[in-house]
Design a protein around this motif. Structure first.
Motif, PDB file in Angstrom:
ATOM      1  N   ALA A   1       0.822  -1.210   0.000  1.00  6.33           N
ATOM      2  CA  ALA A   1       0.000   0.000   0.000  1.00  6.33           C
ATOM      3  C   ALA A   1       0.860   1.266   0.000  1.00  6.33           C
ATOM      4  CB  ALA A   1      -0.951  -0.019   1.197  1.00  6.33           C
ATOM      5  N   SER A   2       2.014   1.201   0.676  1.00  7.55           N
ATOM      6  CA  SER A   2       2.945   2.340   0.673  1.00  7.55           C
ATOM      7  C   SER A   2       4.343   1.819   0.990  1.00  7.55           C
ATOM      8  CB  SER A   2       2.524   3.384   1.711  1.00  7.55           C
ATOM      9  OG  SER A   2       2.775   2.895   3.020  1.00  7.55           O
ATOM     10  N   ALA A   3       5.314   2.704   0.928  1.00 10.15           N
ATOM     11  CA  ALA A   3       6.710   2.304   1.167  1.00 10.15           C
ATOM     12  C   ALA A   3       6.911   1.773   2.584  1.00 10.15           C
ATOM     13  CB  ALA A   3       7.638   3.477   0.907  1.00 10.15           C
ATOM     14  N   THR A   4       6.105   2.244   3.534  1.00 12.01           N
ATOM     15  CA  THR A   4       6.282   1.823   4.923  1.00 12.01           C
ATOM     16  C   THR A   4       5.229   0.817   5.380  1.00 12.01           C
ATOM     17  OG1 THR A   4       4.990   3.739   5.643  1.00 12.01           O
ATOM     18  CG2 THR A   4       7.395   3.984   5.579  1.00 12.01           C
ATOM     19  N   SER A   5       4.252   0.531   4.544  1.00 13.30           N
ATOM     20  CA  SER A   5       3.166  -0.371   4.921  1.00 13.30           C
ATOM     21  C   SER A   5       3.500  -1.822   4.583  1.00 13.30           C
ATOM     22  CB  SER A   5       1.895   0.045   4.175  1.00 13.30           C
ATOM     23  OG  SER A   5       0.877  -0.915   4.381  1.00 13.30           O
ATOM     24  N   ASP A   6       3.001  -2.737   5.404  1.00 12.40           N
ATOM     25  CA  ASP A   6       3.117  -4.155   5.103  1.00 12.40           C
ATOM     26  C   ASP A   6       1.838  -4.673   4.445  1.00 12.40           C
ATOM     27  OD1 ASP A   6       5.103  -5.044   8.015  1.00 12.40           O
ATOM     28  OD2 ASP A   6       5.687  -4.295   6.050  1.00 12.40           O
ATOM     29  N   SER A   7       0.812  -3.839   4.358  1.00 10.32           N
ATOM     30  CA  SER A   7      -0.458  -4.248   3.758  1.00 10.32           C
ATOM     31  C   SER A   7      -0.340  -4.304   2.246  1.00 10.32           C
ATOM     32  CB  SER A   7      -1.566  -3.260   4.131  1.00 10.32           C
ATOM     33  OG  SER A   7      -1.830  -3.329   5.507  1.00 10.32           O
ATOM     34  N   LEU A   8      -0.928  -5.343   1.689  1.00  7.54           N
ATOM     35  CA  LEU A   8      -0.916  -5.516   0.239  1.00  7.54           C
ATOM     36  C   LEU A   8      -2.265  -5.129  -0.347  1.00  7.54           C
ATOM     37  CD1 LEU A   8       0.940  -8.921   0.141  1.00  7.54           C
ATOM     38  CD2 LEU A   8       1.798  -6.767  -0.774  1.00  7.54           C
ATOM     39  N   THR A   9      -2.215  -4.589  -1.556  1.00  6.38           N
ATOM     40  CA  THR A   9      -3.433  -4.258  -2.280  1.00  6.38           C
ATOM     41  C   THR A   9      -3.361  -4.891  -3.659  1.00  6.38           C
ATOM     42  OG1 THR A   9      -2.489  -2.213  -3.159  1.00  6.38           O
ATOM     43  CG2 THR A   9      -3.714  -2.036  -1.086  1.00  6.38           C
ATOM     44  N   LEU A  10      -4.523  -5.085  -4.256  1.00  7.96           N
ATOM     45  CA  LEU A  10      -4.576  -5.557  -5.626  1.00  7.96           C
ATOM     46  C   LEU A  10      -4.203  -4.369  -6.500  1.00  7.96           C
ATOM     47  CD1 LEU A  10      -5.293  -7.808  -7.656  1.00  7.96           C
ATOM     48  CD2 LEU A  10      -7.616  -6.874  -7.679  1.00  7.96           C
ATOM     49  N   ALA A  11      -3.018  -4.413  -7.092  1.00 11.04           N
ATOM     50  CA  ALA A  11      -2.508  -3.287  -7.876  1.00 11.04           C
ATOM     51  C   ALA A  11      -2.960  -3.354  -9.322  1.00 11.04           C
ATOM     52  CB  ALA A  11      -0.988  -3.249  -7.808  1.00 11.04           C
ATOM     53  N   ALA A  12      -3.100  -4.577  -9.846  1.00 12.63           N
ATOM     54  CA  ALA A  12      -3.489  -4.735 -11.247  1.00 12.63           C
ATOM     55  C   ALA A  12      -3.960  -6.160 -11.480  1.00 12.63           C
ATOM     56  CB  ALA A  12      -2.304  -4.434 -12.161  1.00 12.63           C
ATOM     57  N   LYS A  13      -4.782  -6.305 -12.504  1.00  9.52           N
ATOM     58  CA  LYS A  13      -5.157  -7.632 -12.997  1.00  9.52           C
ATOM     59  C   LYS A  13      -5.429  -7.474 -14.479  1.00  9.52           C
ATOM     60  CE  LYS A  13     -10.051  -7.392 -11.747  1.00  9.52           C
ATOM     61  NZ  LYS A  13     -11.157  -8.095 -11.090  1.00  9.52           N
ATOM     62  N   GLY A  14      -5.347  -8.586 -15.203  1.00  8.91           N
ATOM     63  CA  GLY A  14      -5.525  -8.466 -16.637  1.00  8.91           C
ATOM     64  C   GLY A  14      -5.936  -9.761 -17.294  1.00  8.91           C
ATOM     65  N   THR A  15      -6.177  -9.653 -18.591  1.00 12.32           N
ATOM     66  CA  THR A  15      -6.652 -10.799 -19.373  1.00 12.32           C
ATOM     67  C   THR A  15      -5.636 -11.220 -20.429  1.00 12.32           C
ATOM     68  OG1 THR A  15      -7.782  -9.300 -20.884  1.00 12.32           O
ATOM     69  CG2 THR A  15      -9.076 -10.168 -19.047  1.00 12.32           C
ATOM     70  N   GLY A  16      -4.463 -10.593 -20.421  1.00 14.39           N
ATOM     71  CA  GLY A  16      -3.440 -10.895 -21.421  1.00 14.39           C
ATOM     72  C   GLY A  16      -2.488 -11.984 -20.973  1.00 14.39           C
ATOM     73  N   ASP A  17      -1.348 -12.026 -21.631  1.00  9.53           N
ATOM     74  CA  ASP A  17      -0.355 -13.061 -21.355  1.00  9.53           C
ATOM     75  C   ASP A  17       0.637 -12.595 -20.280  1.00  9.53           C
ATOM     76  OD1 ASP A  17       1.229 -11.228 -22.674  1.00  9.53           O
ATOM     77  OD2 ASP A  17       1.575 -12.495 -24.434  1.00  9.53           O
ATOM     78  N   ILE A  18       1.632 -13.434 -20.031  1.00  7.14           N
ATOM     79  CA  ILE A  18       2.605 -13.128 -18.979  1.00  7.14           C
ATOM     80  C   ILE A  18       3.414 -11.868 -19.316  1.00  7.14           C
ATOM     81  CG2 ILE A  18       4.415 -14.666 -19.876  1.00  7.14           C
ATOM     82  CD1 ILE A  18       5.016 -15.303 -16.837  1.00  7.14           C
ATOM     83  N   ALA A  19       3.592 -11.570 -20.593  1.00 10.69           N
ATOM     84  CA  ALA A  19       4.319 -10.351 -20.973  1.00 10.69           C
ATOM     85  C   ALA A  19       3.554  -9.114 -20.511  1.00 10.69           C
ATOM     86  CB  ALA A  19       4.540 -10.318 -22.482  1.00 10.69           C
ATOM     87  N   GLU A  20       2.234  -9.147 -20.642  1.00 15.68           N
ATOM     88  CA  GLU A  20       1.398  -8.031 -20.178  1.00 15.68           C
ATOM     89  C   GLU A  20       1.533  -7.870 -18.664  1.00 15.68           C
ATOM     90  OE1 GLU A  20      -2.957  -7.117 -21.456  1.00 15.68           O
ATOM     91  OE2 GLU A  20      -3.108  -8.235 -19.575  1.00 15.68           O
ATOM     92  N   MET A  21       1.515  -9.002 -17.950  1.00 18.36           N
ATOM     93  CA  MET A  21       1.667  -8.967 -16.496  1.00 18.36           C
ATOM     94  C   MET A  21       3.024  -8.384 -16.117  1.00 18.36           C
ATOM     95  SD  MET A  21       2.187 -12.022 -13.794  1.00 18.36           S
ATOM     96  CE  MET A  21       3.928 -11.980 -14.141  1.00 18.36           C
TER      97      MET A  21
END
Length: 151
Positions: A35-55
């Motif tokens: 979530a931030s440089a000092t946070s340990d919390s994770l957020t869903l930053a991105a998702k997609g429908t393409g291939d591993i190159a897109e990821m």
């Protein structure tokens, strides 16, 4: 240390994981970031429908975790779906974050549970489709590709 439910409290994470796993969803990958440089919390930053190159393009330069669905097979009849879990330490990942990731990746694996290979890297070359496909094939056991064999 925070509990897994604390660092992974974003409800979108579980839903995105289920979407990547589901044959009924078009979603093929997801990326979790802090979530931030000092946070340990994770957020869903991105998702997609393409291939591993897109990821891979969406990973960025900071620490992240990724999960990707890939199809392997020599033809439509032998096609298999396999999953890869990526622990990404981009070029701007700080030393303390890298150290924490070794512990926190275990917590992430309590949510992202099913995968054939785990790739911990800071090099995007290791995430090229050919390299990941090779790792997945090795994890599957038998490799019926004749490339590189003496036959």
């Amino acid at each position: 240390m925070p509990a897994p439910s604390d660092i992974l409290s974003d409800p979108d994470i579980s839903q995105a994981y289920e979407d990547v796993r589901s044959d009924k969803s078009d979603t093929t990958w997801l990326i979790l970031k802090y979530a931030s440089a000092t946070s340990d919390s994770l957020t869903l930053a991105a998702k997609g429908t393409g291939d591993i190159a897109e990821m891979t393009e969406s990973l960025g330069d900071e620490a992240a975790y990724a999960y990707v669905r890939m199809k392997l097979g020599n033809d439509e009849y032998s096609e298999r779906v396999k999953f890869a879990f990526v622990i990404w330490q981009g070029p701007n990942t700080k030393v303390m974050r890298k150290a924490k990731m070794s512990f926190q990746s275990g917590q992430v694996k309590q949510v992202i549970r099913t995968y054939a290979v785990e790739i911990q890297t800071s090099d995007k070359k290791e995430l090229e489709e050919e390299a990941v496909t090779l790792k997945l094939r090795k994890a599957m056991g038998a490799n019926y590709d004749r490339q590189g064999s003496s036959y």
